[in-house]
Design a protein around this motif. Structure first.
Motif, PDB file in Angstrom:
ATOM      1  N   GLY A  37      -9.753  -6.615  -5.964  1.00 11.65           N
ATOM      2  CA  GLY A  37      -9.413  -7.552  -4.899  1.00 11.65           C
ATOM      3  C   GLY A  37      -7.952  -7.621  -4.520  1.00 11.65           C
ATOM      4  O   GLY A  37      -7.553  -8.498  -3.750  1.00 11.65           O
ATOM      5  N   ARG A  38      -7.115  -6.678  -4.984  1.00 10.26           N
ATOM      6  CA  ARG A  38      -5.678  -6.813  -4.751  1.00 10.26           C
ATOM      7  C   ARG A  38      -4.978  -5.455  -4.764  1.00 10.26           C
ATOM      8  O   ARG A  38      -5.253  -4.608  -5.598  1.00 10.26           O
ATOM      9  CB  ARG A  38      -5.085  -7.708  -5.836  1.00 10.26           C
ATOM     10  CG  ARG A  38      -3.579  -7.692  -5.968  1.00 10.26           C
ATOM     11  CD  ARG A  38      -3.150  -8.573  -7.132  1.00 10.26           C
ATOM     12  NE  ARG A  38      -1.752  -8.392  -7.493  1.00 10.26           N
ATOM     13  CZ  ARG A  38      -1.319  -7.538  -8.409  1.00 10.26           C
ATOM     14  NH1 ARG A  38      -2.175  -6.756  -9.068  1.00 10.26           N
ATOM     15  NH2 ARG A  38      -0.022  -7.433  -8.670  1.00 10.26           N
ATOM     16  N   TYR A  39      -4.057  -5.283  -3.807  1.00 10.36           N
ATOM     17  CA  TYR A  39      -3.162  -4.126  -3.785  1.00 10.36           C
ATOM     18  C   TYR A  39      -1.736  -4.646  -3.926  1.00 10.36           C
ATOM     19  O   TYR A  39      -1.354  -5.625  -3.280  1.00 10.36           O
ATOM     20  CB  TYR A  39      -3.297  -3.351  -2.466  1.00 10.36           C
ATOM     21  CG  TYR A  39      -2.236  -2.283  -2.266  1.00 10.36           C
ATOM     22  CD1 TYR A  39      -2.420  -0.999  -2.767  1.00 10.36           C
ATOM     23  CD2 TYR A  39      -1.050  -2.571  -1.583  1.00 10.36           C
ATOM     24  CE1 TYR A  39      -1.440  -0.024  -2.589  1.00 10.36           C
ATOM     25  CE2 TYR A  39      -0.072  -1.602  -1.404  1.00 10.36           C
ATOM     26  CZ  TYR A  39      -0.279  -0.325  -1.909  1.00 10.36           C
ATOM     27  OH  TYR A  39       0.692   0.642  -1.743  1.00 10.36           O
ATOM     28  N   ALA A  40      -0.926  -3.994  -4.767  1.00 12.02           N
ATOM     29  CA  ALA A  40       0.470  -4.401  -4.933  1.00 12.02           C
ATOM     30  C   ALA A  40       1.345  -3.162  -5.015  1.00 12.02           C
ATOM     31  O   ALA A  40       0.904  -2.085  -5.435  1.00 12.02           O
ATOM     32  CB  ALA A  40       0.636  -5.254  -6.189  1.00 12.02           C
ATOM     33  N   ARG A  41       2.620  -3.317  -4.629  1.00  8.59           N
ATOM     34  CA  ARG A  41       3.546  -2.191  -4.679  1.00  8.59           C
ATOM     35  C   ARG A  41       4.989  -2.687  -4.622  1.00  8.59           C
ATOM     36  O   ARG A  41       5.268  -3.828  -4.225  1.00  8.59           O
ATOM     37  CB  ARG A  41       3.303  -1.212  -3.535  1.00  8.59           C
ATOM     38  CG  ARG A  41       3.572  -1.781  -2.138  1.00  8.59           C
ATOM     39  CD  ARG A  41       3.706  -0.659  -1.113  1.00  8.59           C
ATOM     40  NE  ARG A  41       4.881   0.161  -1.378  1.00  8.59           N
ATOM     41  CZ  ARG A  41       4.853   1.477  -1.502  1.00  8.59           C
ATOM     42  NH1 ARG A  41       3.733   2.150  -1.335  1.00  8.59           N
ATOM     43  NH2 ARG A  41       5.974   2.141  -1.753  1.00  8.59           N
ATOM     44  N   THR A  42       5.887  -1.781  -5.002  1.00  9.11           N
ATOM     45  CA  THR A  42       7.312  -2.042  -4.844  1.00  9.11           C
ATOM     46  C   THR A  42       7.726  -1.670  -3.424  1.00  9.11           C
ATOM     47  O   THR A  42       7.140  -0.778  -2.801  1.00  9.11           O
ATOM     48  CB  THR A  42       8.137  -1.226  -5.845  1.00  9.11           C
ATOM     49  OG1 THR A  42       7.911   0.186  -5.615  1.00  9.11           O
ATOM     50  CG2 THR A  42       7.744  -1.557  -7.278  1.00  9.11           C
ATOM     51  N   VAL A  43       8.738  -2.360  -2.901  1.00 13.27           N
ATOM     52  CA  VAL A  43       9.191  -2.105  -1.531  1.00 13.27           C
ATOM     53  C   VAL A  43      10.706  -2.233  -1.445  1.00 13.27           C
ATOM     54  O   VAL A  43      11.331  -2.961  -2.219  1.00 13.27           O
ATOM     55  CB  VAL A  43       8.548  -3.086  -0.518  1.00 13.27           C
ATOM     56  CG1 VAL A  43       7.043  -2.929  -0.478  1.00 13.27           C
ATOM     57  CG2 VAL A  43       8.941  -4.529  -0.822  1.00 13.27           C
ATOM     58  N   ARG A  44      11.261  -1.511  -0.488  1.00 15.64           N
ATOM     59  CA  ARG A  44      12.642  -1.724  -0.059  1.00 15.64           C
ATOM     60  C   ARG A  44      12.628  -2.536   1.223  1.00 15.64           C
ATOM     61  O   ARG A  44      11.705  -2.413   2.028  1.00 15.64           O
ATOM     62  CB  ARG A  44      13.354  -0.392   0.189  1.00 15.64           C
ATOM     63  CG  ARG A  44      13.695   0.386  -1.067  1.00 15.64           C
ATOM     64  CD  ARG A  44      14.568   1.590  -0.706  1.00 15.64           C
ATOM     65  NE  ARG A  44      15.055   2.276  -1.892  1.00 15.64           N
ATOM     66  CZ  ARG A  44      14.399   3.236  -2.538  1.00 15.64           C
ATOM     67  NH1 ARG A  44      13.220   3.628  -2.060  1.00 15.64           N
ATOM     68  NH2 ARG A  44      14.908   3.802  -3.613  1.00 15.64           N
ATOM     69  N   VAL A  45      13.669  -3.350   1.405  1.00 14.10           N
ATOM     70  CA  VAL A  45      13.793  -4.118   2.653  1.00 14.10           C
ATOM     71  C   VAL A  45      15.194  -3.907   3.203  1.00 14.10           C
ATOM     72  O   VAL A  45      16.113  -3.539   2.463  1.00 14.10           O
ATOM     73  CB  VAL A  45      13.520  -5.621   2.425  1.00 14.10           C
ATOM     74  CG1 VAL A  45      12.072  -5.845   2.024  1.00 14.10           C
ATOM     75  CG2 VAL A  45      14.452  -6.199   1.377  1.00 14.10           C
TER      76      VAL A  45
END
Length: 338
Positions: free
Chosen positions: A42-50
């Protein structure tokens, strides 16, 4: 004021129904890059740059399957919040939670998440067009509102496509994870957990030592050429880039053939009609359906969605697909195609 990097910011992203979020998660789970992406029930997660040098972690939770209620999906940790909800009218909502070191890039995070989950698609006409084909009709019935998994970062997706040439899906994830672990950036302000690495940027791979990762010499050459082209601005894999120009620039790279171009066009460029006809999985699924390669032309202009239906059928064969395959196995050859 810089926000507390430990604070979660919550938004709800509207999308049209039907929305098959579980099929989307299964696709992404099979291709997740270790330490960069994580998919749990039920969930997708990831690291991100902003923008502005910030970074962090985002989570996307699709709406529950109708009838399951609005509680978190099975296995979804309660502290992560409720699942996405059913919206008003014809809209559903995907829950976006972000823990980032700067709020300036919130708009970019939202647009990239919408692209990743294909939230701007209008599923009804797409489903209707594909269901009109007798080959795809049972697949569409099994996965109404199927979305094309996009890419949060086009360059990352292109790298994933290159390392995935002529290897299994699992092997490609392993190779991409090794590359990220060596050349990516560690998240320095986040609590310990499985998401610890930011995927390397083009400039960080353009001249990188890629030996010892399990990549062939040819793949190493291709990856460095891809990174150099993106770093120099000769190739753009960002939203808004001209699809024809992107495809033309990709073909110029050593070691990039039709399959790689089509896969990148589907997921990074968002081309709804791209179709990697040489893909072994697609060919296998079409053969099971008694479908000749040339039949794919009938699925225009939604061949990318047809491809995702076929991949989904291989991962979880539907009863209709299995029954059709069994029937064709006992039919005379001259009747199996009818």
């Amino acid at each position: 004021m810089t926000p507390d990097p430990g604070t979660w910011h919550t938004l709800r992203l509207a999308c049209r129904e039907p929305f098959d979020g579980q099929a989307l998660l299964r696709f992404l789970a099979a291709r997740a890059i270790p330490a960069v992406e994580e998919v749990s029930p039920g969930r997708y997660a990831r690291t991100v740059r902003v923008p502005g040098g910030g970074s962090g972690i985002i989570e996307l939770v699709p709406p529950p399957v109708p009838g399951d209620g609005d509680e978190g999906q099975p296995g979804h940790a309660g502290h992560r919040g409720q699942a996405g909800q059913r919206g008003r009218g014809d809209d559903a909502q995907v829950l976006l939670r972000a823990r980032i070191t700067g709020l300036r890039g919130t708009g970019q995070v939202v647009s990239r998440c919408r692209r990743l989950f294909d939230l701007d698609a209008d599923p009804e006409p797409i489903d209707a067009a594909l269901a009109a084909d007798e080959v795809l009709a049972p697949l569409v019935a099994a996965h109404r509102g199927l979305r094309v998994p996009g890419a949060y970062d086009g360059f990352e997706l292109a790298v994933r496509a290159v390392v995935g040439q002529q290897v299994s899906v699992a092997a490609a994830s392993t190779l991409a994870g090794r590359l990220a672990a060596r050349h990516g950036t560690r998240l320095g302000t986040q609590p310990a957990g499985p998401l610890t690495v930011l995927f390397p940027r083009p400039a960080e791979l353009a001249g990188a030592d890629l030996s010892g990762l399990g990549l062939t010499t040819r793949r190493q050459v291709t990856l460095r050429a891809l990174a150099a082209a993106c770093a120099a601005g000769r190739l753009s894999l960002e939203p808004g880039a001209d699809p024809e120009e992107t495809a033309a620039r990709l073909v110029e790279l050593p070691g990039v053939g039709p399959w790689t171009v089509a896969y990148i066009m589907i997921r990074a460029a968002g081309d709804p009609d791209a179709f990697p006809g040489s893909d072994l999985g697609l060919r296998r699924a079409m053969a099971r359906l008694g479908c000749e390669p040339g039949h794919a032309g009938r699925w225009r202009p939604w061949r990318a969605y047809a491809a995702v239906h076929l991949w989904a059928a291989l991962a979880e064969p539907s009863p209709a697909l299995t029954a059709r395959a069994r029937a064709q196995a006992v039919m005379p050859a001259d009747l199996a195609a009818t």
